[in-house]
Design a protein around this motif. Structure first.
Motif, PDB file in Angstrom:
ATOM      1  N   ARG A   1       0.830  -1.205   0.000  1.00  0.00           N
ATOM      2  CA  ARG A   1       0.000   0.000   0.000  1.00  0.00           C
ATOM      3  C   ARG A   1       0.867   1.259   0.000  1.00  0.00           C
ATOM      4  NH1 ARG A   1      -2.222   3.298   3.958  1.00  0.00           N
ATOM      5  NH2 ARG A   1      -4.251   4.222   3.466  1.00  0.00           N
ATOM      6  N   LYS A   2       0.505   2.178  -0.888  1.00  0.00           N
ATOM      7  CA  LYS A   2       1.233   3.441  -0.988  1.00  0.00           C
ATOM      8  C   LYS A   2       0.429   4.581  -0.364  1.00  0.00           C
ATOM      9  CE  LYS A   2       3.882   6.045  -4.444  1.00  0.00           C
ATOM     10  NZ  LYS A   2       4.214   6.144  -5.884  1.00  0.00           N
ATOM     11  N   GLN A   3      -0.800   4.769  -0.847  1.00  0.00           N
ATOM     12  CA  GLN A   3      -1.704   5.799  -0.300  1.00  0.00           C
ATOM     13  C   GLN A   3      -3.121   5.422  -0.701  1.00  0.00           C
ATOM     14  OE1 GLN A   3      -0.801   8.590   1.433  1.00  0.00           O
ATOM     15  NE2 GLN A   3      -2.831   9.486   1.623  1.00  0.00           N
ATOM     16  N   ASP A   4      -3.990   5.212   0.293  1.00  0.00           N
ATOM     17  CA  ASP A   4      -5.355   4.761   0.036  1.00  0.00           C
ATOM     18  C   ASP A   4      -5.336   3.501  -0.837  1.00  0.00           C
ATOM     19  OD1 ASP A   4      -6.201   6.778   1.632  1.00  0.00           O
ATOM     20  OD2 ASP A   4      -7.028   8.021   0.046  1.00  0.00           O
ATOM     21  N   TYR A   5      -5.900   3.587  -2.050  1.00  0.00           N
ATOM     22  CA  TYR A   5      -5.949   2.401  -2.914  1.00  0.00           C
ATOM     23  C   TYR A   5      -4.709   2.264  -3.807  1.00  0.00           C
ATOM     24  CZ  TYR A   5      -7.276   5.787  -6.479  1.00  0.00           C
ATOM     25  OH  TYR A   5      -7.279   6.850  -7.323  1.00  0.00           O
ATOM     26  N   LEU A   6      -3.847   3.272  -3.827  1.00  0.00           N
ATOM     27  CA  LEU A   6      -2.646   3.210  -4.672  1.00  0.00           C
ATOM     28  C   LEU A   6      -1.619   2.238  -4.093  1.00  0.00           C
ATOM     29  CD1 LEU A   6      -1.935   6.919  -5.701  1.00  0.00           C
ATOM     30  CD2 LEU A   6      -2.939   5.105  -7.083  1.00  0.00           C
ATOM     31  N   LYS A   7      -0.966   1.485  -4.976  1.00  0.00           N
ATOM     32  CA  LYS A   7       0.049   0.531  -4.550  1.00  0.00           C
ATOM     33  C   LYS A   7       1.379   0.810  -5.241  1.00  0.00           C
ATOM     34  CE  LYS A   7      -3.232  -3.182  -3.543  1.00  0.00           C
ATOM     35  NZ  LYS A   7      -3.644  -4.580  -3.830  1.00  0.00           N
ATOM     36  N   TRP A   8       2.443   0.333  -4.618  1.00  0.00           N
ATOM     37  CA  TRP A   8       3.780   0.528  -5.178  1.00  0.00           C
ATOM     38  C   TRP A   8       3.935  -0.315  -6.441  1.00  0.00           C
ATOM     39  CZ3 TRP A   8       7.570   3.896  -3.623  1.00  0.00           C
ATOM     40  CH2 TRP A   8       7.343   4.564  -2.414  1.00  0.00           C
ATOM     41  N   LYS A   9       4.399   0.343  -7.506  1.00  0.00           N
ATOM     42  CA  LYS A   9       4.616  -0.350  -8.781  1.00  0.00           C
ATOM     43  C   LYS A   9       6.054  -0.851  -8.923  1.00  0.00           C
ATOM     44  CE  LYS A   9       0.494   0.477 -10.540  1.00  0.00           C
ATOM     45  NZ  LYS A   9      -0.109   1.262  -9.467  1.00  0.00           N
ATOM     46  N   GLY A  10       6.873  -0.529  -7.937  1.00  0.00           N
ATOM     47  CA  GLY A  10       8.265  -0.974  -7.942  1.00  0.00           C
ATOM     48  C   GLY A  10       8.720  -1.195  -6.508  1.00  0.00           C
ATOM     49  N   VAL A  11      10.019  -1.101  -6.270  1.00  0.00           N
ATOM     50  CA  VAL A  11      10.556  -1.246  -4.911  1.00  0.00           C
ATOM     51  C   VAL A  11      11.397  -0.015  -4.573  1.00  0.00           C
ATOM     52  CG1 VAL A  11      10.587  -3.764  -4.968  1.00  0.00           C
ATOM     53  CG2 VAL A  11      12.599  -2.504  -5.739  1.00  0.00           C
ATOM     54  N   LEU A  12      11.461   0.283  -3.286  1.00  0.00           N
ATOM     55  CA  LEU A  12      12.289   1.386  -2.804  1.00  0.00           C
ATOM     56  C   LEU A  12      13.437   0.775  -2.007  1.00  0.00           C
ATOM     57  CD1 LEU A  12      12.215   4.536  -2.879  1.00  0.00           C
ATOM     58  CD2 LEU A  12      11.278   4.435  -0.574  1.00  0.00           C
ATOM     59  N   LEU A  13      14.647   0.933  -2.538  1.00  0.00           N
ATOM     60  CA  LEU A  13      15.838   0.337  -1.927  1.00  0.00           C
ATOM     61  C   LEU A  13      16.616   1.386  -1.146  1.00  0.00           C
ATOM     62  CD1 LEU A  13      16.910  -1.629  -5.107  1.00  0.00           C
ATOM     63  CD2 LEU A  13      16.331  -2.718  -2.959  1.00  0.00           C
ATOM     64  N   ALA A  14      16.748   1.206   0.156  1.00  0.00           N
ATOM     65  CA  ALA A  14      17.522   2.135   0.985  1.00  0.00           C
ATOM     66  C   ALA A  14      19.004   1.943   0.673  1.00  0.00           C
ATOM     67  CB  ALA A  14      17.269   1.870   2.461  1.00  0.00           C
ATOM     68  N   ALA A  15      19.708   3.051   0.442  1.00  0.00           N
ATOM     69  CA  ALA A  15      21.143   2.985   0.128  1.00  0.00           C
ATOM     70  C   ALA A  15      21.782   4.329   0.456  1.00  0.00           C
ATOM     71  CB  ALA A  15      21.350   2.650  -1.343  1.00  0.00           C
ATOM     72  N   PRO A  16      23.086   4.326   0.772  1.00  0.00           N
ATOM     73  CA  PRO A  16      23.772   5.582   1.124  1.00  0.00           C
ATOM     74  C   PRO A  16      23.813   6.566  -0.045  1.00  0.00           C
ATOM     75  CG  PRO A  16      25.109   3.658   1.692  1.00  0.00           C
ATOM     76  CD  PRO A  16      23.983   3.169   0.848  1.00  0.00           C
ATOM     77  N   LEU A  17      23.812   7.824   0.300  1.00  0.00           N
ATOM     78  CA  LEU A  17      23.897   8.903  -0.689  1.00  0.00           C
ATOM     79  C   LEU A  17      25.190   8.770  -1.495  1.00  0.00           C
ATOM     80  CD1 LEU A  17      21.986  11.392  -1.124  1.00  0.00           C
ATOM     81  CD2 LEU A  17      23.682  12.737   0.103  1.00  0.00           C
ATOM     82  N   GLY A  18      25.062   8.801  -2.822  1.00  0.00           N
ATOM     83  CA  GLY A  18      26.241   8.780  -3.688  1.00  0.00           C
ATOM     84  C   GLY A  18      26.684   7.402  -4.132  1.00  0.00           C
ATOM     85  N   ARG A  19      26.043   6.340  -3.610  1.00  0.00           N
ATOM     86  CA  ARG A  19      26.426   4.981  -4.048  1.00  0.00           C
ATOM     87  C   ARG A  19      26.052   4.793  -5.520  1.00  0.00           C
ATOM     88  NH1 ARG A  19      24.937  -0.177  -0.429  1.00  0.00           N
ATOM     89  NH2 ARG A  19      26.781   0.618   0.676  1.00  0.00           N
ATOM     90  N   GLN A  20      26.890   4.046  -6.251  1.00  0.00           N
ATOM     91  CA  GLN A  20      26.647   3.844  -7.674  1.00  0.00           C
ATOM     92  C   GLN A  20      25.409   2.984  -7.918  1.00  0.00           C
ATOM     93  OE1 GLN A  20      30.230   2.206  -9.407  1.00  0.00           O
ATOM     94  NE2 GLN A  20      31.087   4.217  -9.804  1.00  0.00           N
ATOM     95  N   VAL A  21      24.596   3.417  -8.894  1.00  0.00           N
ATOM     96  CA  VAL A  21      23.444   2.647  -9.351  1.00  0.00           C
ATOM     97  C   VAL A  21      23.848   1.991 -10.667  1.00  0.00           C
ATOM     98  CG1 VAL A  21      21.043   2.751 -10.122  1.00  0.00           C
ATOM     99  CG2 VAL A  21      21.830   4.261  -8.293  1.00  0.00           C
TER     100      VAL A  21
END
Length: 387
Positions: free
Chosen positions: A282-302
Motif C-alpha cells: 500500500r502506498k496511499q489509500d488504494y494506490l500501490k507501489w509499482k516498484g521497490v524502494l531500496l535504501a542505500a547511502p547517498l552517492g552509491r553507484q546505481v
C-alpha cells in the motif's frame, strides 16, 4: 332586552379581542419570518464568502505548490550538476595523486642511477689520476717498444671513451631529473587546484542541499490533507505511465536487444540495500507501489541490471532524477530519486555499468533508489528477476 344587549356587547368585545390578538399574532409571525429570512440571507452570504475565500486559498496553495515543485526540480538539478562535477574532480584528484606517486618513484630511481654514475665517474677519474696524467704524446715519446705503445694507446682510448659515455649518460640523467622535478611541481600545483575546487564544490553542494530541504518542508506543508496527497500521487503516477508509453514507442526502433524474459532470478539488484517498500504494498489509500524502494547511502553507484539503451535521463515530478533503460522486447527498467545521472539519452550501457548515483531527489527525506521493471507498459515484480 338589557340582558341581550349586554350579551351582544360582551360578544363584540370578545370578537374584537380575538381579532386584535390574531392581528398581533400575525404581525409577530411576520416579524419572526422576516428575521429568520434575514438571518438565513446573512448565513448564506457568510457561506458564499467562505467558499470564495476557500477557492482563493486553494488557488493560492496550488500556485504555491507549483512554484515549490519548480523550485524542487531546480534544486535537484543544481545538486546533480555539482555532484557530477565533484565526481569528475574526485577522479582527476585520484589520477593526479597516482601520477605524483609514480613521479616520486621515478625520481627515486633516477637519483639512485645518478649516484651510481657518479661513483663510476669518480672511479674512472681516480684511475686516470693514478696513471700520472700522461698525455698521448708523452706516451709515444717515452715508449721504446712499438707494441707496448699500441697497447697503452688502445687502453687509454678505451678509458676515454668509457668516461665520455658515462658523462653523456650522467647528463641525460640530470636532464631527466630536472624534467621529473618539473612534472612533480606541476602535478602538485594541479593537485592543490583540484583540492581547492573540490572544497568549493562541497560548500556549494551543502548550500544546495539546505535549500532543497527547505523546499521539501514547504512542499509537505502545502499538502495539508491525505486527499491532496492522493491526488498528487495519482497525477505523478499518470505522468509516469504517460512518459513510459512515449518511451515504449521509441523503443520499438531497437531490434538488437533481447529483453529480460529468459533472465528471471538471474539479474543483480541495481544497488545493494534493504527493501523499504515492496512491490504491490500500500502506498496511499488504494494506490500501490509499482516498484521497490531500496535504501542505500547517498552517492552509491546505481548499476543497470542488463544491457540496453538509455531512453530517458531527466527530472520527473514525484520521482526526481530518473533514468530509464530499454532492454528490448518491451522490457524497460526505471531508476528514480537519483542524486546525479551519469548517462545521456541514446547511450548504450552494458550489464552492471554505473548509470547514476543514489540520492533523494523528487522530494524524498531519505536517500534511496526507486526501481521498477516494466513489460509492455505493465509494472512487474522486480523480485522475479533480481536475486
Amino acid at each position: 332586552m338589557n340582558m341581550l344587549h349586554n350579551r351582544y356587547k360582551f360578544s363584540a368585545r370578545v370578537t374584537c379581542g380575538l381579532v386584535l390578538f390574531l392581528c398581533l399574532l400575525f404581525i409577530e409571525s411576520s416579524n419572526q419570518k422576516a428575521y429568520a429570512q434575514q438571518s438565513t440571507n446573512e448565513k448564506l452570504s457568510d457561506v458564499k464568502s467562505a467558499i470564495s475565500k476557500q477557492k482563493t486559498t486553494i488557488k493560492q496553495v496550488g500556485s504555491k505548490k507549483q512554484k515549490l515543485l519548480t523550485q524542487l526540480k531546480n534544486d535537484d538539478l543544481a545538486i546533480a550538476k555539482i555532484v557530477k562535477a565533484l565526481n569528475k574532480t574526485h577522479a582527476s584528484l585520484k589520477q593526479t595523486k597516482k601520477r605524483l606517486n609514480e613521479l616520486v618513484k621515478e625520481k627515486s630511481q633516477i637519483i639512485q642511477a645518478k649516484k651510481q654514475q657518479e661513483a663510476v665517474l669518480a672511479k674512472q677519474l681516480r684511475t686516470a689520476y693514478s696513471t700520472g696524467h700522461h698525455d698521448y704524446l708523452k706516451l709515444l715519446l717515452n715508449q721504446q717498444d712499438p707494441g707496448s705503445v699500441q697497447r697503452n694507446l688502445t687502453y687509454y682510448q678505451y678509458l676515454n671513451k668509457a668516461r665520455i659515455n658515462e658523462i653523456d649518460q650522467y647528463k641525460q640523467t640530470i636532464a631527466q631529473l630536472i624534467e621529473i622535478t618539473n612534472q612533480q611541481q606541476q602535478q602538485a600545483a594541479q593537485l592543490q587546484s583540484l583540492e581547492s575546487t573540490q572544497n568549493q564544490q562541497k560548500l556549494a553542494l551543502e548550500k544546495n542541499k539546505k535549500q532543497r530541504k527547505a523546499t521539501v518542508a514547504q512542499l509537505n506543508k502545502a499538502l495539508l490533507t491525505s486527499k491532496q496527497k492522493l491526488a498528487k500521487l495519482e497525477q505523478e503516477e499518470a505522468d509516469l505511465v504517460s512518459a513510459l508509453a512515449r518511451m515504449a514507442e521509441l523503443s520499438k526502433q531497437e531490434i538488437d536487444l533481447n529483453g529480460l524474459s529468459k533472465l528471471k532470478r538471474k539479474l543483480s539488484w541495481p544497488v545493494k540495500g534493504k527493501i523499504n517498500r515492496s512491490f504491490g504494498s500500500r502506498k496511499q489509500d488504494y494506490l500501490k507501489w509499482k516498484g521497490v524502494l531500496l535504501a542505500a547511502p547517498l552517492g552509491r553507484q546505481v548499476k543497470t541490471i542488463h544491457n540496453g539503451t538509455v531512453l530517458f535521463a531527466d527530472w520527473l515530478k514525484g520521482y526526481g532524477l530518473v533514468t530509464v533503460i530499454d532492454h528490448g522486447e518491451g522490457y524497460m527498467s526505471l531508476y528514480g530519486h537519483n542524486q546525479a545521472l551519469l548517462k545521456s539519452v541514446g547511450e548504450r550501457v552494458e550489464t552492471g555499468e554505473p548509470i547514476a548515483l543514489v540520492g533523494q531527489s523528487g522530494g524524498q527525506s531519505q536517500s534511496a533508489l526507486y526501481f521498477e521493471i516494466r513489460h509492455n507498459g505493465q509494472a512487474v515484480n522486480p523480485k522475479l528477476w533480481c536475486r
